[in-house]
Design a protein around this motif. Structure first.
Motif, PDB file in Angstrom:
ATOM      1  N   PHE A  28       0.866  -1.173   0.000  1.00  0.00           N
ATOM      2  CA  PHE A  28       0.000   0.000   0.000  1.00  0.00           C
ATOM      3  C   PHE A  28       0.903   1.223   0.000  1.00  0.00           C
ATOM      4  CE2 PHE A  28      -2.350  -3.386   1.992  1.00  0.00           C
ATOM      5  CZ  PHE A  28      -3.630  -3.263   1.483  1.00  0.00           C
ATOM      6  N   TRP A  29       0.598   2.178  -0.851  1.00  0.00           N
ATOM      7  CA  TRP A  29       1.420   3.379  -0.916  1.00  0.00           C
ATOM      8  C   TRP A  29       0.555   4.582  -1.226  1.00  0.00           C
ATOM      9  CZ3 TRP A  29       0.775   0.133  -4.968  1.00  0.00           C
ATOM     10  CH2 TRP A  29       0.485   0.691  -6.204  1.00  0.00           C
ATOM     11  N   ASP A  30       1.137   5.739  -0.990  1.00  0.00           N
ATOM     12  CA  ASP A  30       0.491   6.998  -1.324  1.00  0.00           C
ATOM     13  C   ASP A  30       1.527   7.914  -1.962  1.00  0.00           C
ATOM     14  OD1 ASP A  30       2.047   7.919   0.760  1.00  0.00           O
ATOM     15  OD2 ASP A  30       0.373   8.354   2.098  1.00  0.00           O
ATOM     16  N   VAL A  35       3.443   2.808   2.526  1.00  0.00           N
ATOM     17  CA  VAL A  35       2.835   2.896   3.856  1.00  0.00           C
ATOM     18  C   VAL A  35       2.909   1.545   4.564  1.00  0.00           C
ATOM     19  CG1 VAL A  35       0.702   3.366   5.116  1.00  0.00           C
ATOM     20  CG2 VAL A  35       1.279   4.718   3.102  1.00  0.00           C
ATOM     21  N   HIS A  36       2.574   0.473   3.843  1.00  0.00           N
ATOM     22  CA  HIS A  36       2.531  -0.864   4.462  1.00  0.00           C
ATOM     23  C   HIS A  36       2.841  -1.913   3.414  1.00  0.00           C
ATOM     24  CE1 HIS A  36       1.269  -3.996   7.209  1.00  0.00           C
ATOM     25  NE2 HIS A  36       0.475  -4.488   6.285  1.00  0.00           N
ATOM     26  N   LYS A  37       3.557  -2.965   3.831  1.00  0.00           N
ATOM     27  CA  LYS A  37       3.849  -4.062   2.910  1.00  0.00           C
ATOM     28  C   LYS A  37       3.864  -5.378   3.664  1.00  0.00           C
ATOM     29  CE  LYS A  37       8.652  -2.836   3.335  1.00  0.00           C
ATOM     30  NZ  LYS A  37       9.803  -2.265   2.710  1.00  0.00           N
ATOM     31  N   GLU A  38       3.458  -6.429   2.974  1.00  0.00           N
ATOM     32  CA  GLU A  38       3.403  -7.758   3.565  1.00  0.00           C
ATOM     33  C   GLU A  38       3.732  -8.807   2.516  1.00  0.00           C
ATOM     34  OE1 GLU A  38      -0.244  -7.353   6.783  1.00  0.00           O
ATOM     35  OE2 GLU A  38      -0.450  -8.712   5.100  1.00  0.00           O
ATOM     36  N   LEU A  73      -8.738   4.173   0.129  1.00  0.00           N
ATOM     37  CA  LEU A  73      -8.206   2.924  -0.387  1.00  0.00           C
ATOM     38  C   LEU A  73      -8.839   2.612  -1.738  1.00  0.00           C
ATOM     39  CD1 LEU A  73      -6.592   0.274   0.213  1.00  0.00           C
ATOM     40  CD2 LEU A  73      -8.695  -0.583   1.244  1.00  0.00           C
ATOM     41  N   GLN A  74      -8.018   2.243  -2.679  1.00  0.00           N
ATOM     42  CA  GLN A  74      -8.544   1.766  -3.960  1.00  0.00           C
ATOM     43  C   GLN A  74      -8.036   0.350  -4.167  1.00  0.00           C
ATOM     44  OE1 GLN A  74      -7.222   3.550  -7.641  1.00  0.00           O
ATOM     45  NE2 GLN A  74      -9.144   3.010  -8.607  1.00  0.00           N
TER      46      GLN A  74
END
Length: 121
Positions: A28-30, A35-38, A73-74
């Motif tokens: 997830f990024w902006d 922002v978050h990664k898994e 969120l998209q």
């Protein structure tokens, strides 16, 4: 089947090599960056339960790194994203979503921002 003459040598069979281990990476990024990664564990699949777990982790991360900003969120229309359980979790987590249109390669931002060396010149 293939057409061969009786005296033709038999076709060569190539050994099948097991492919390298496949890994699913969720990110997830902006505009400010990631922002978050898994990474998904080997043998796991993405289902509603797993996606909701990822969304909860994302929400916690957003509270830490983007405190004063609204989060939108998209995501696409994959089954784990559109299930009733996921939709309920999105409302509970207060994550606003944007609709995702039918797949169009020209609207895939990850092609341009996450993998800059893969851009065509």
């Amino acid at each position: 089947m293939e057409y061969r003459h009786k005296t033709s040598p038999s076709p060569r069979k190539f050994k099948v090599v097991a492919s390298a281990r496949k890994v699913l990476f969720t990110i997830f990024w902006d505009m400010e960056g990631v922002v978050h990664k898994e990474f998904l564990e080997q043998g796991q699949t993405v289902n509603s339960e797993r996606y909701i777990s990822t969304l909860r982790a994302l929400k916690l991360r957003l509270r830490r790194v983007r405190r004063d900003k609204d989060s939108i969120l998209q995501h696409d229309n994959a089954r784990p994203h559109t299930s009733r359980q996921t939709q309920d979790a999105l409302r509970q987590l207060e994550l606003t979503t944007l609709p995702h249109f039918v797949y169009r390669p020209d609207l895939a931002p990850s092609d341009y921002y996450l993998f800059p060396n893969s851009r065509s010149t």
